[in-house]
Every structure is written in C-alpha cells, then in structure tokens.
Motif scaffolding. Structure first.
Motif, mmCIF file in Angstrom:
data_model
loop_
_atom_site.group_PDB
_atom_site.id
_atom_site.type_symbol
_atom_site.label_atom_id
_atom_site.label_comp_id
_atom_site.label_asym_id
_atom_site.label_seq_id
_atom_site.Cartn_x
_atom_site.Cartn_y
_atom_site.Cartn_z
ATOM 1 N N PRO A 87 39.860 43.541 37.447
ATOM 2 C CA PRO A 87 39.251 44.898 37.043
ATOM 3 C C PRO A 87 39.667 46.067 37.690
ATOM 4 C CG PRO A 87 37.524 42.802 37.627
ATOM 5 C CD PRO A 87 39.270 42.457 37.948
ATOM 6 N N GLN A 91 40.957 49.537 35.943
ATOM 7 C CA GLN A 91 40.561 50.836 35.953
ATOM 8 C C GLN A 91 41.668 51.743 36.432
ATOM 9 O OE1 GLN A 91 37.857 50.230 39.304
ATOM 10 N NE2 GLN A 91 36.397 49.307 38.036
ATOM 11 N N PRO A 103 38.725 47.903 30.913
ATOM 12 C CA PRO A 103 37.895 47.439 31.781
ATOM 13 C C PRO A 103 36.873 46.383 31.170
ATOM 14 C CG PRO A 103 38.156 49.972 31.883
ATOM 15 C CD PRO A 103 39.063 49.139 30.879
ATOM 16 N N ALA A 104 36.491 46.713 29.954
ATOM 17 C CA ALA A 104 35.499 45.562 29.503
ATOM 18 C C ALA A 104 36.119 44.334 29.441
ATOM 19 C CB ALA A 104 34.987 45.981 28.053
ATOM 20 N N HIS A 107 36.530 42.472 32.987
ATOM 21 C CA HIS A 107 34.989 42.063 33.178
ATOM 22 C C HIS A 107 34.836 40.840 32.779
ATOM 23 C CE1 HIS A 107 30.979 41.835 34.467
ATOM 24 N NE2 HIS A 107 30.337 41.477 33.348
ATOM 25 N N THR A 110 36.910 38.030 34.649
ATOM 26 C CA THR A 110 36.570 37.561 35.911
ATOM 27 C C THR A 110 35.147 37.374 36.265
ATOM 28 O OG1 THR A 110 36.415 40.020 36.298
ATOM 29 C CG2 THR A 110 38.727 38.987 36.749
ATOM 30 N N ASP A 111 34.368 37.631 35.196
ATOM 31 C CA ASP A 111 32.872 37.194 35.293
ATOM 32 C C ASP A 111 32.761 35.853 34.547
ATOM 33 O OD1 ASP A 111 30.006 37.066 34.747
ATOM 34 O OD2 ASP A 111 29.805 38.786 35.961
ATOM 35 N N VAL A 155 32.332 34.632 40.318
ATOM 36 C CA VAL A 155 33.552 35.484 40.372
ATOM 37 C C VAL A 155 34.267 34.635 41.635
ATOM 38 C CG1 VAL A 155 35.014 37.508 41.139
ATOM 39 C CG2 VAL A 155 32.945 37.697 39.745
#
Length: 424
Positions: A87, A91, A103-104, A107, A110-111, A155
């Motif tokens: 992430p 960025q 960025p989406a 996410h 990593t989530d 995470v």
C-alpha cells in the motif's frame, strides 16, 4: 540526493524485510540500476542500513511525503517493493506518476477480508469468511462460517498468528487471545488432497508484463508443520499439465479481477477434491522463489522485477522446463522453543551428494515468539524425481540436530527428523 547516472535506469525500492534482502538487491541490481530506497524504520532495516546506503540514497518511509519534491527531482524510472509495504508503495507510485498497483488494488492485495469479498462479488471465490474485530465477533463468525475454520490476521505474512479452530473449545481459547485493535478474518477450512504424496497446496509465480501474464511455474510444497508453517517448495509441482493449465486460468481471472497488471504475483491455491481453491494472492515476489528460480532456470527474478517496474518486459524470466526436481527444504523449530543455542551436523549435510547448498538462516539467539513460519535453515538440491527428493532430504538431514531452550530456560536437543517439519 543526486540524480541517477544517465546510462542506468533509476529504480525506487520501498524496503523492509521481505522476499529479497539488502545484500541480494545490491548483488543483483547494483551494477544495472541506480537505486534509491524508501525504508521503513524497523530493527531489520536499521541493521542493514549501511548496505542500503552503499547502494544509493535512503529516505525514511515516514518522510517520503515531506521529501516528495526531492524524490521527483531524482527522476525515477520505476518503483517496486519486495515486502508487504505494497500500500505504501502504491501511494508513492501514484504521487510520482509511476506504474504500479493502484492504491485500490494494493488494498485488495494486503487485506485478506477485502480480497475475498471482492472475488466473491465476482463469483470467483466461494470460501465462507467473516470479519473478526473482537471476541464477540469470533463467536458469531464461527457460527456463520462453520467449523473447522482458519483464523488469521486481516493483514499479515508468514502464517503469523494463523491457527485452526476445530471445535467450540478452540474458538473460546482463540477469543481470549485476540490482540486488541487487530482485525482478523475467519475462513472456511479448505480440506486439501496431497499432490504427488507431498503437500496439498501450491503457488503460481506469474510475470505481469505489458503483453500480458506469463506463468513461470506452479510451485509444489512440502507438507506444513502445524499449525500452518511452511517447510519447503519445489519445481515442478507434481500436478499434471492439465491441472496446471486449470490453475493458470484461475490465476489469470483472479489477478484481472483484483486489478493486478504489473510486476510479479504469487498466488496460492489449496488442491481439493473439487480442484483448486484460492488461499490468497500476493502482489509481489514470493518468499525464496528468486533462489529457486535462479537454480532451476538461471533467471534472476530480482532483475526481472526491476525491469518490469521500469517498463520492460521481463524476458529473462522463462518457465521451468520440468528437467528434474529443484527443491528447497526448511526446518521449523518446535513451538515451545524460545531460543536457538546451537546446531550440529552441518558438515555432513553439505557433504551429501545432491545437496547444492545448505546454510542456517537463524543465528543462535532468541526466536520469534508466537506462531509463524520461522525458517531455521535451507537445504537446496536438484534430483531426478519427487521420490528422489524425499530420499535426499531424509538422508541429508539425518545427522542434523538443534539445541534450543524454552521459555523456562530448559535446554533440549532435537534431531532434525524429530522437528515439526518432519512430522507428516
């Protein structure tokens, strides 16, 4: 910060402990790229800071926004990471206008809960899951997901704090040990079927180049040490060519759904009676895959990742041609071990025919607390078949033993064949 030399591409690496260490990056990339590191402030990074500084400028991760003008002036050609800092890398890539995961997408990579939810919405994953943010959530989630199930941090990496929940008593014990403020996901337990008499899961190593995805290999795995600790991997996987094509197709669907279009991806599947079921997707090079690929194909995947980041096609990466079996085996410590005191029999392991190299990965001293994959050593070799691989690992590591202490200070010695890695 000086600008990069004109004859070498300029590469930003967002750095923390991960699939490639500081020394490996310097050896692979130091002569081909002008490097700049954006580094997290951790004990590992502080220990290797002299190596990073020998390779190029170093910017603290929590200072990159304040130093963005300086980073722009450095004029990087690409950006990547070999760690879980995906992430943060996304960025920074967006701020510099460099190609990387959005960025989406970062996410989703990593989530673990968001990843499952996204794929379920597109009918690409049917695994029952539930988000857990506290003890009460876990009790509700266990009812919704059913038992047995797997609890893991939303995470995380290296199977840290990942545990099976088999009955109501296990759920109650887990509820009492949840870390405050940390989110977890409870997932349906996927019952696997051993592949070639070995592990029941695989990973897919995929290069995402401008002309589309290319799969380097389906990576077979040794059976895990309890609860879910990795003990080794090998090429080829032991699956049939038709089964590997099925996994390739599923991987491409999943990567496209998550928006993964650049770099190297590491996608894990459990092989079940119903075929491949997704475990998780990682938007980076898998752990120790670079070492395996180097011996198996001669390709340097760190260079491939750098080339892709700078707009290249990663053509150095070639699929494994199935000539024999190239393997890695790691010993895992007993869960009660708090400290490694010494190891014995290394000379004999290295002298075993077929072992290409052996080295310990953890120096004598404290071991990480809690449940996680903790590789004590690496035994690597190349043999003609999977049965020959098992015979070689057994023969090579029979003389090996480790001395540990537990949390009470009790000292004990375990033969390698008595470690959790060997308990099938």
């Amino acid at each position: 910060m000086t600008t990069g030399l004109p004859d070498r591409p300029r590469l930003l690496i967002v750095y923390e402990e991960g699939a490639a260490g500081a020394g490996e990056l310097l050896r692979s990339l130091g002569d081909r790229y002008q490097l700049c590191f954006v580094a997290a402030d951790t004990p590992h990074t502080r220990a290797v800071l002299p190596i990073l500084r020998a390779a190029g400028p170093v910017v603290a991760l929590d200072e990159w926004q304040a130093r963005l003008t300086e980073l722009r002036r450095w004029r990087p050609d690409g950006i990547t990471t070999f760690s879980e800092l995906i992430p943060a890398t996304a960025q920074l890539a967006e701020a510099l206008g460099l190609p990387y995961h959005s960025p989406a997408t970062a996410h989703l990579l990593t989530d673990k809960h968001a990843q499952r939810a996204r794929l379920a919405a597109l009918s690409l994953d049917s695994t029952r899951t539930a988000l857990v943010t506290g003890p009460a959530d876990l009790l509700t989630a266990a009812t919704a997901v059913g038992l047995p199930a797997v609890l893991k941090p939303v995470v995380g990496k290296g199977s840290t704090d990942t545990r099976p929940l088999t009955d109501a008593a296990a759920v109650a014990r887990a509820a009492a040990t949840l870390h405050p403020g940390r989110a977890y996901v409870l997932e349906e337990y996927l019952r696997g079927e051993p592949i070639a008499g070995l592990g029941d899961y695989v990973s897919v190593e995929t290069v995402l180049a401008p002309d589309g995805p290319r799969h380097l290999a389906v990576t077979g795995k040794f059976p895990q040490a309890e609860p879910f600790r990795e003990c080794g991997q090998f090429w080829p996987s032991g699956l049939t060519a038709a089964q590997e094509r099925q996994i390739h197709g599923r991987t491409e669907q999943i990567l496209a759904a998550l928006g993964v279009r650049v770099g190297i991806a590491h996608t894990e599947f459990k092989w079940t009676a119903d075929g491949p079921r997704l475990i998780e997707v990682n938007g980076r090079l898998g752990g120790w895959i670079a070492e395996l690929a180097g011996r198996a194909t001669g390709a340097d995947l760190l260079t491939v990742a750098a080339d892709l980041a700078c707009g290249g096609e990663g053509r150095e990466a070639v699929p494994y041609d199935r000539a024999g079996v190239c393997f890695q085996f790691w010993n895992q410590p007993p869960l009660e071990a708090a400290e490694l005191r010494s190891l014995h029999g290394v000379r004999e392991v290295r002298a075993t025919a077929g072992v290409q190299h052996y080295f310990n990965l953890v120096p004598p001293g404290p071991l990480a607390l809690g449940v996680s994959t903790q590789r004590l050593d690496l035994t690597a070799g190349h043999v003609e078949s999977h049965p020959a691989m098992l015979r070689l690992v057994a023969a090579a590591l029979t003389p090996l033993s480790f001395t540990f202490t537990d949390a009470s200070g009790r000292q004990f010695t375990e033969a390698a064949e008595a470690l959790p890695s060997w308990k099938r």
